[in-house]
Design an enzyme around this catalytic site. Sequence first.
Site, PDB file in Angstrom:
ATOM      1  N   SER A  55       0.831  -1.199   0.000  1.00  0.00           N
ATOM      2  CA  SER A  55       0.000   0.000   0.000  1.00  0.00           C
ATOM      3  C   SER A  55       0.870   1.256   0.000  1.00  0.00           C
ATOM      4  O   SER A  55       1.672   1.454  -0.893  1.00  0.00           O
ATOM      5  CB  SER A  55      -0.965  -0.052   1.187  1.00  0.00           C
ATOM      6  N   ASP A  92      -5.312  -3.881  -2.390  1.00  0.00           N
ATOM      7  CA  ASP A  92      -4.317  -3.477  -1.405  1.00  0.00           C
ATOM      8  C   ASP A  92      -3.557  -4.656  -0.791  1.00  0.00           C
ATOM      9  O   ASP A  92      -4.150  -5.581  -0.248  1.00  0.00           O
ATOM     10  CB  ASP A  92      -5.039  -2.710  -0.295  1.00  0.00           C
TER      11      ASP A  92
END
Length: 316
Positions: A47, A161
């Site tokens: 991320s 993510d």
Amino acid sequence: MTDGEKLSGKTVSLVLGSGGARGLAHIGVIKELERAGVKIEAIAGSSMGALVGGIYAAGKLEAYTEWVQSLEQSDILSLLDWTFSGGGFIKGKKIINKLSELVGETNIEDCEIDFTAVAVDIDAGRELWLDRGPLFDAIRASIAIPGIFTPHRYRDRTLVDGGLLNPIPVAPTLRCMTDLTIVVDVNGPEDRRLGMVDKEDADGKDDDEGNEKRAKESSRLVDKLKEFVDSFSGDEKPRDSQPGLLAVMLRSLDVMEAAITRQQLAAFQPDLVISTPKNAAMVHEFHRAEALIELGSNNAKRAIEQFCPDSHPLTG
């Protein structure tokens, strides 16, 4: 041995964790590691960790830092391309296009530093290591917070993510033989003394006043997000005492990632962990880059001061 000599000359595999805007603390950590004289030879990130790590691997962290420190609330809002379809509320194209302008189009294999972005293949139900191909395809996949950003379609896969399964991806760095593995965790235990870090607090203002100012600064972006998310809900509005849909989603992700982080740290036992409390900032507070970068720098200084190289066999 002085603090400055503890890490000097050591080669490092750097693991940068997920955590939204708190990931801006990674910038401060990297700067302190460079000052300590380490040579970062490998980076893996999830991320926001993938975003900062990838830009650093491409040699453009300074340009990104100058840009992100200049952002105001209105600038952040202008980068959000809302959508009513696609599995998320934000397309993410505007953000990636802006980053591409700053950094330039580059492939991961052309970076001087070994780099891996971690994403999750939601169809296969497993994490995916992206270490070749276009840098910003890898970054876009890794930052696709479920429910917020639309998933990224890449190489016939639907990717989200990386923090969903691996918020601190140590494993990809094990391919590189370096002296030390350093993990930067931005989902650390809450620090009640800290509150939400605020530049005004650092200047000596009362904590309550600083927190009130921070809340007001964040309200515009939060209101926009809530307004958009609530447009998909029914007519009945939640009671004031109940958290909204957006708050529940983000808090749930924070709780999950913090739990996985503890498991990963116990399993891999890195040489050094530099931690930022999860209450340092809310995930969307990118307009507070300067304060968060400074916090990362201060956390790194303390961790380096406390580091005992003699207790780690790889340091010799």
